[in-house]
Write a protein that holds these residues in place. Structure first.
Motif, mmCIF file in Angstrom:
data_model
loop_
_atom_site.group_PDB
_atom_site.id
_atom_site.type_symbol
_atom_site.label_atom_id
_atom_site.label_comp_id
_atom_site.label_asym_id
_atom_site.label_seq_id
_atom_site.Cartn_x
_atom_site.Cartn_y
_atom_site.Cartn_z
ATOM 1 N N GLY A 169 -29.984 -82.712 100.370
ATOM 2 C CA GLY A 169 -29.258 -83.614 99.456
ATOM 3 C C GLY A 169 -28.633 -82.901 98.261
ATOM 4 N N ASP A 170 -27.786 -83.737 97.236
ATOM 5 C CA ASP A 170 -27.073 -82.806 96.473
ATOM 6 C C ASP A 170 -28.013 -82.675 94.937
ATOM 7 O OD1 ASP A 170 -24.725 -82.898 97.813
ATOM 8 O OD2 ASP A 170 -24.032 -84.661 96.701
ATOM 9 N N ASN A 171 -27.807 -81.364 94.321
ATOM 10 C CA ASN A 171 -28.532 -81.277 92.957
ATOM 11 C C ASN A 171 -30.001 -81.254 93.035
ATOM 12 O OD1 ASN A 171 -26.082 -81.203 91.329
ATOM 13 N ND2 ASN A 171 -25.840 -83.260 91.836
ATOM 14 N N ARG A 194 -26.866 -56.034 82.513
ATOM 15 C CA ARG A 194 -26.913 -57.781 82.477
ATOM 16 C C ARG A 194 -25.722 -58.109 82.186
ATOM 17 N NH1 ARG A 194 -28.045 -61.085 78.124
ATOM 18 N NH2 ARG A 194 -29.257 -62.986 78.834
ATOM 19 N N LYS A 195 -25.027 -58.802 83.319
ATOM 20 C CA LYS A 195 -23.610 -59.398 82.957
ATOM 21 C C LYS A 195 -23.590 -60.722 83.052
ATOM 22 C CE LYS A 195 -22.042 -55.075 85.082
ATOM 23 N NZ LYS A 195 -21.244 -54.635 83.965
ATOM 24 N N SER A 196 -22.835 -61.398 82.062
ATOM 25 C CA SER A 196 -22.593 -62.888 82.399
ATOM 26 C C SER A 196 -21.802 -62.990 83.532
ATOM 27 C CB SER A 196 -21.660 -63.191 81.193
ATOM 28 O OG SER A 196 -21.586 -64.562 81.069
ATOM 29 N N VAL A 197 -21.918 -64.215 84.269
ATOM 30 C CA VAL A 197 -21.456 -64.543 85.327
ATOM 31 C C VAL A 197 -20.810 -66.185 85.592
ATOM 32 C CG1 VAL A 197 -22.333 -62.772 86.844
ATOM 33 C CG2 VAL A 197 -23.633 -65.098 86.698
ATOM 34 N N ALA A 198 -19.923 -66.440 86.116
ATOM 35 C CA ALA A 198 -19.507 -67.759 86.388
ATOM 36 C C ALA A 198 -19.652 -68.012 87.697
ATOM 37 C CB ALA A 198 -18.071 -67.947 85.610
ATOM 38 N N LEU A 199 -20.537 -69.006 88.155
ATOM 39 C CA LEU A 199 -20.730 -69.226 89.770
ATOM 40 C C LEU A 199 -20.533 -70.648 89.846
ATOM 41 C CD1 LEU A 199 -23.783 -67.162 90.501
ATOM 42 C CD2 LEU A 199 -21.672 -66.462 90.819
ATOM 43 N N PRO A 200 -19.850 -70.947 90.998
ATOM 44 C CA PRO A 200 -19.421 -72.523 91.080
ATOM 45 C C PRO A 200 -20.417 -73.295 91.498
ATOM 46 C CG PRO A 200 -18.609 -71.192 92.901
ATOM 47 C CD PRO A 200 -19.239 -70.250 92.121
ATOM 48 N N PHE A 201 -21.634 -72.753 91.952
ATOM 49 C CA PHE A 201 -22.749 -73.552 92.902
ATOM 50 C C PHE A 201 -23.314 -74.464 91.978
ATOM 51 C CE2 PHE A 201 -23.406 -68.719 94.054
ATOM 52 C CZ PHE A 201 -22.378 -68.905 95.016
ATOM 53 N N GLN A 202 -23.519 -75.776 92.868
ATOM 54 C CA GLN A 202 -24.336 -76.916 92.421
ATOM 55 C C GLN A 202 -25.409 -77.349 93.213
ATOM 56 O OE1 GLN A 202 -20.571 -79.243 93.182
ATOM 57 N NE2 GLN A 202 -20.544 -79.840 91.202
ATOM 58 N N HIS A 203 -25.731 -76.910 94.202
ATOM 59 C CA HIS A 203 -26.863 -77.527 94.975
ATOM 60 C C HIS A 203 -27.821 -76.459 95.590
ATOM 61 C CE1 HIS A 203 -24.152 -80.779 95.123
ATOM 62 N NE2 HIS A 203 -23.252 -80.380 95.854
ATOM 63 N N SER A 215 -43.811 -74.559 92.286
ATOM 64 C CA SER A 215 -44.212 -74.439 93.562
ATOM 65 C C SER A 215 -43.988 -75.772 94.351
ATOM 66 C CB SER A 215 -45.577 -74.132 93.765
ATOM 67 O OG SER A 215 -45.579 -72.814 93.348
ATOM 68 N N VAL A 216 -43.780 -75.905 95.610
ATOM 69 C CA VAL A 216 -44.006 -77.132 96.409
ATOM 70 C C VAL A 216 -44.898 -76.804 97.407
ATOM 71 C CG1 VAL A 216 -42.704 -78.650 98.138
ATOM 72 C CG2 VAL A 216 -41.410 -77.633 96.378
ATOM 73 N N ILE A 217 -46.158 -77.823 97.292
ATOM 74 C CA ILE A 217 -47.374 -77.546 97.991
ATOM 75 C C ILE A 217 -47.689 -78.623 98.871
ATOM 76 C CG2 ILE A 217 -49.873 -77.302 97.718
ATOM 77 C CD1 ILE A 217 -49.213 -76.111 94.809
ATOM 78 N N GLY A 218 -47.839 -78.350 100.101
ATOM 79 C CA GLY A 218 -47.897 -79.221 101.254
ATOM 80 C C GLY A 218 -46.746 -79.730 101.921
ATOM 81 N N GLN A 219 -46.860 -80.279 103.034
ATOM 82 C CA GLN A 219 -45.620 -80.354 103.756
ATOM 83 C C GLN A 219 -45.659 -81.792 104.282
ATOM 84 O OE1 GLN A 219 -43.865 -77.781 106.728
ATOM 85 N NE2 GLN A 219 -43.224 -76.591 104.680
ATOM 86 N N ALA A 221 -37.142 -84.390 99.291
ATOM 87 C CA ALA A 221 -36.899 -84.437 98.000
ATOM 88 C C ALA A 221 -36.557 -83.177 97.363
ATOM 89 C CB ALA A 221 -38.257 -84.759 97.172
ATOM 90 N N PHE A 222 -36.980 -81.837 97.927
ATOM 91 C CA PHE A 222 -36.779 -80.725 97.406
ATOM 92 C C PHE A 222 -35.663 -80.063 98.428
ATOM 93 C CE2 PHE A 222 -40.821 -81.721 95.367
ATOM 94 C CZ PHE A 222 -40.340 -81.435 94.242
#
Length: 199
Positions: free
Chosen positions: A73-75, A161-170, A58-62, A69-70
């Motif tokens: 930006g990348d990754n 339940r299927k194995s998947v290959a997704l290109p997502f990084q961020h 959880s990200v608590i507070g703003q 930080a959350f």
């Protein structure tokens, strides 16, 4: 008639008109002992759905540093849960739990429609043993360790339940287009020095 609010290890049902708490629902006891918290929350018909996650998901507070930080930006690390479960939203009775400690469920991928609960899960050993419950997509979705799961939301039984290959990084996010019978995945990745957003 109610608003459902996830708070620490519980989900609180508030009366829609008054805001007065009507009922408290806990996560499964085996997860409570591990000091997990309630993550995902949704309901359908007489069923209340939740996920059990470590508190660090959880990200608590703003404030600006936390948002940066959350969210930007990348990754950026993504919150994960150790299980999803279903309770009767009137009696509180547990109906089913999915999760055995050998998989992580990617929180923003959990999606519910009439007749289906779908999500992405990771079996990547390094992610399973990570100290934190927020992990970058690249560490969660390596080929051979990323799976798309479809549960019957009434029974918790795995339809497939299927194995998947997704290109997502961020980022990664799922939706269901029920009438078309489609699961839609969206996310972001780098390509030749630029960020690409994929559907």
């Amino acid at each position: 008639e109610r608003v459902y609010l996830a708070h620490q290890q519980n989900c609180v049902a508030l009366d829609l008109r008054t805001g007065i708490p009507q009922q408290h629902f806990s996560i499964p006891e085996t997860q409570t002992q591990a000091e997990n918290t309630w993550g995902y929350v949704s309901y359908q018909d007489d069923r209340l759905y939740g996920s059990s996650q470590r508190a660090s998901a959880s990200v608590i507070g703003q404030n600006r540093p936390r948002i940066m930080a959350f969210s930007y930006g990348d990754n950026r690390p993504i919150g994960v849960s150790e299980s999803v479960f279903c309770r009767d939203r009137h009696t509180g009775e547990f109906r089913w739990t999915y999760g055995d400690g050998q998989r992580l469920i990617i929180n923003p991928s959990i999606t519910l429609s009439q007749g289906a609960m779908v999500f992405l899960e990771s079996t990547q050993p390094a992610a399973l043993s990570a100290a934190q419950a927020r992990i970058p997509a690249t560490a969660l979705l390596p080929q051979g360790h990323a799976f798309l799961v479809n549960l019957n939301p009434a029974t918790g039984i795995v339809r497939w339940r299927k194995s998947v290959a997704l290109p997502f990084q961020h980022a990664v996010y799922l939706q269901i287009a029920k009438e078309q019978g489609l699961i839609i995945a969206t996310g972001a990745r780098d390509l030749k020095g630029k960020v690409h957003y994929d559907i």
